[in-house]
Write a protein that holds these residues in place. Structure first.
Motif, short mmCIF file in Angstrom:
data_model
loop_
_atom_site.label_atom_id
_atom_site.label_comp_id
_atom_site.label_asym_id
_atom_site.label_seq_id
_atom_site.Cartn_x
_atom_site.Cartn_y
_atom_site.Cartn_z
N HIS A 9 96.85 60.35 12.17
CA HIS A 9 94.97 60.96 12.50
C HIS A 9 94.28 60.79 11.77
CE1 HIS A 9 97.23 64.26 11.26
NE2 HIS A 9 95.76 64.95 11.51
N ALA A 10 93.62 60.91 10.48
CA ALA A 10 93.39 61.87 9.28
C ALA A 10 92.92 59.91 8.37
CB ALA A 10 93.78 62.73 8.69
N LEU A 11 94.21 58.75 8.91
CA LEU A 11 93.24 57.98 7.81
C LEU A 11 92.45 57.25 7.87
CD1 LEU A 11 94.80 55.63 5.76
CD2 LEU A 11 95.64 54.76 7.72
N LEU A 12 91.61 57.22 6.76
CA LEU A 12 90.59 56.66 6.25
C LEU A 12 90.68 54.94 6.50
CD1 LEU A 12 89.54 59.34 5.58
CD2 LEU A 12 87.58 58.04 4.25
N GLY A 13 91.88 54.85 6.08
CA GLY A 13 91.94 52.77 5.89
C GLY A 13 92.65 53.10 4.40
N TYR A 18 92.95 59.20 3.07
CA TYR A 18 92.95 60.85 3.88
C TYR A 18 91.98 62.11 4.28
CZ TYR A 18 98.04 58.28 4.90
OH TYR A 18 98.78 57.59 4.95
N ASP A 19 91.49 61.69 5.26
CA ASP A 19 90.69 63.22 5.33
C ASP A 19 91.27 64.34 4.45
OD1 ASP A 19 88.16 64.89 5.67
OD2 ASP A 19 89.07 65.00 8.14
N GLY A 20 91.02 64.95 3.71
CA GLY A 20 91.71 66.11 2.81
C GLY A 20 92.27 67.70 3.80
N PRO A 21 90.93 67.85 4.71
CA PRO A 21 91.39 68.92 5.23
C PRO A 21 92.59 68.48 5.92
CG PRO A 21 88.62 68.66 5.62
CD PRO A 21 89.80 67.56 4.80
N HIS A 22 92.84 67.54 6.53
CA HIS A 22 93.92 67.77 7.93
C HIS A 22 95.59 67.35 6.78
CE1 HIS A 22 91.63 66.52 11.59
NE2 HIS A 22 90.75 66.34 10.72
N ASP A 23 95.69 67.17 5.59
CA ASP A 23 96.72 67.05 4.36
C ASP A 23 97.03 67.98 3.53
OD1 ASP A 23 97.53 65.73 2.29
OD2 ASP A 23 97.06 63.89 1.78
N PRO A 24 98.04 68.75 3.60
CA PRO A 24 98.73 69.68 2.86
C PRO A 24 98.23 69.35 1.29
CG PRO A 24 99.96 69.62 4.64
CD PRO A 24 99.23 67.81 4.44
N ALA A 25 98.47 68.89 0.70
CA ALA A 25 97.67 68.57 -0.89
C ALA A 25 96.50 69.29 -0.61
CB ALA A 25 98.24 67.32 -0.58
N TYR A 26 95.50 68.67 -0.26
CA TYR A 26 94.25 69.19 -0.22
C TYR A 26 94.13 70.89 -0.35
CZ TYR A 26 89.54 70.59 1.11
OH TYR A 26 88.52 71.22 1.19
N LEU A 43 88.71 63.79 0.61
CA LEU A 43 89.87 62.90 0.42
C LEU A 43 91.37 62.96 -0.48
CD1 LEU A 43 87.23 60.65 0.26
CD2 LEU A 43 88.30 60.89 2.53
N THR A 44 91.84 62.63 -0.01
CA THR A 44 93.21 62.23 -0.17
C THR A 44 93.85 61.24 -0.39
OG1 THR A 44 95.14 62.80 1.25
CG2 THR A 44 94.31 64.77 -0.16
N PHE A 45 94.61 60.75 -2.16
CA PHE A 45 94.60 59.29 -2.22
C PHE A 45 96.49 59.23 -2.69
CE2 PHE A 45 90.58 59.93 -3.14
CZ PHE A 45 89.95 58.92 -2.95
N ARG A 46 97.14 58.33 -1.45
CA ARG A 46 97.98 58.27 -1.55
C ARG A 46 98.66 56.83 -1.88
NH1 ARG A 46 100.88 62.62 0.21
NH2 ARG A 46 99.87 64.79 0.74
N PRO A 47 99.75 56.50 -2.56
CA PRO A 47 100.58 54.87 -3.60
C PRO A 47 101.44 54.28 -2.09
CG PRO A 47 101.61 56.26 -3.70
CD PRO A 47 100.93 57.68 -3.59
N THR A 48 101.68 55.62 -0.54
CA THR A 48 102.48 54.42 0.51
C THR A 48 102.11 55.43 1.46
OG1 THR A 48 103.64 56.15 0.80
CG2 THR A 48 104.19 54.23 -0.17
#
Length: 474
Positions: free
Chosen positions: A88-92, A105-113, A76-81
């Protein structure tokens, strides 16, 4: 963002999200209870404006009401905004006591992960849980001939995968890779890593070359020591290649034969089996092995019939077919096999020919079964079932006497014989000489498919049900 997407904790978010994912193995088992066992903290230095913990790989245990427990890897990735391009990858969202509202966000879809994972692989680094090594640790490994990819390279998640998540990383001027994130975790070495590495080391060109992998340790509620296994596998990506399922179904739709391709695929399959027989352990088939195989086939029959009532009329015939395995005169040695072989597990490359993928075995089988030596005929049976699927998926619900259904039957039969011809010519034992074994293994696969389709794709269940009927009703 809807109100339903807000939660008090990350586990609350996961409770509604995990059961809806294609890789979730507990479908049909009821609402699971989730528990966080531990995890890993990864570091992204790409300036992605994450909020703590940033990139968090969770090890989550899901237990269904029937008592079946499975451990999942959930990056997972965590963002302040919010990030609009990741909608499409947002859990909530949830409200963190220390940091306020966070968007998950579901990590594999996030460039940060992806950057964090690629950095770990490039550095052959280590990662740890923020709560201590007992709750999670990992290390990256590059085998001889392996390579790293620029962590900033563009990446995309492949669609359509069922039991894992794959990410293609294609850096300009570098060798592209595909990273497979193993979602379902089980203690022990993953055969996808072990088998492909062994084949590549033996000089086989029928598999993608291994680039690197991540092995990890996570808490095992049922053991005294942490479980150990593979978390990620990165290997060569072959641009321009096409999977055999797509090529086969396009041929069906266009009314084209596929016999030449099926014959070549049979020869490639035999080549891989021959290499595996020498590269990894094998053992002779004795009477005890045949008894054990028959017992396993009978257990599959009972499992399938309990799971799908439509199979009940075939119970006695299926048990008879399985029990006949005890009395075969001889069989080829047990060896490492693919284990979940079908057209979707093969690519065609213009430069390399047929390339075999995904040596994990059937996702619903325990890892101990998927790594044990088995009959190469099991792979043959799997591919024969796949030709049946390719031919019939477009005629689901069509009357068997309809011209389209008749054509589908003829197409599947022609591919079947061509594949078996190619397998025998490629150095494999002609499967038609092992009629009792082949029939039992085809039945075993079809029963598995009936259960799978009932749980995941009920409109397709008539395909394997038809195969069960043809195999058992003269």
């Amino acid at each position: 963002m809807t109100a339903a997407a807000r939660a008090r904790t990350v586990l609350d978010l996961l409770a509604g999200w995990v059961p809806r994912q294609r890789w979730y193995a507990g479908k049909g088992g009821g609402t699971p209870e989730l528990a966080r066992l531990g995890g890993l903290l990864l570091t992204d230095d790409g300036g992605s404006h994450l909020s703590p913990p940033g990139v968090d790989v969770l090890f989550v245990r899901a237990t269904t009401p029937d008592g079946v427990a499975v451990t999942y890897q959930v990056p997972l990735t965590f963002r302040p905004t919010p990030v609009p391009e990741l909608e499409h990858a947002l859990l909530g969202t949830y409200d963190d006591a220390a940091y306020g509202e966070r968007w998950v966000y579901d990590g594999p879809h996030d460039p940060a992960y992806v950057r964090a994972l690629l950095r770990l692989l490039a550095d052959e680094g280590e990662a740890w849980s923020g709560e201590g090594a007992a709750l999670g640790r990992a290390r990256a490994v590059q085998p001889p001939g392996g390579w790293a990819v620029d962590p900033g390279a563009p990446a995309k998640v492949l669609g359509g995968e069922q039991s894992n998540t794959s990410i293609v990383v294609d850096a300009a001027g570098e060798r592209p890779v595909i990273m497979k994130i193993f979602r379902v975790l089980a203690g022990g070495d993953n055969p996808d890593v072990v088998v492909q590495t062994a084949l590549a080391a033996a000089g086989s060109t029928r598999v993608a070359r291994p680039a690197a992998w991540v092995e990890g340790w996570w808490p095992d509620p049922g053991g005294k020591t942490p479980a150990h296994g593979h978390l990620v596998y990165a290997c060569e990506f072959l641009p321009g290649s096409r999977d055999a399922w797509r090529e086969a179904t396009e041929a069906v739709a266009a009314g084209r034969p596929f016999t030449e391709q099926a014959r070549g695929l049979g020869a490639a399959t035999a080549e891989v089996h021959t290499t595996l027989a020498t590269a990894l352990p094998s053992r002779p088939v004795d009477r005890a092995a045949l008894d054990a195989l028959a017992d396993g086939l009978l257990a599959r029959v009972d499992w399938a019939v309990r799971a799908v009532r439509a199979l009940e009329p075939f119970t006695d015939a299926a048990r008879t077919a399985a029990d006949l395995v005890r009395y075969v005169g001889s069989a080829r040695d047990l060896q490492q096999i693919h284990g979940d072989y079908h057209l979707g597990q093969v690519l065609h490359s213009a430069s390399r020919g047929w390339i075999l993928l995904d040596f994990e075995g059937e996702p619903l089988r325990p890892l101990s079964e998927r790594t044990a030596p088995d009959l190469a005929l099991r792979d043959v049976a799997g591919m024969l079932r796949s030709f049946d699927y390719a031919a019939r998926h477009a005629t689901v619900g069509v009357d068997p006497n309809d011209a389209r259904a008749v054509a589908a039957q003829a197409w599947a039969s022609a591919c079947r014989e061509a594949f078996l011809d190619g397998y025998a010519a490629g150095g494999g034992d002609d499967p038609r000489r092992r009629e009792v074994l082949l029939r039992a293994l085809e039945l075993d696969k079809a029963l598995y498919e009936v259960v799978y389709e009932t749980r995941n794709r009920p409109t397709w269940v008539q395909i394997p049900l038809g195969a069960v009927r043809r195999l058992l009703v003269a």
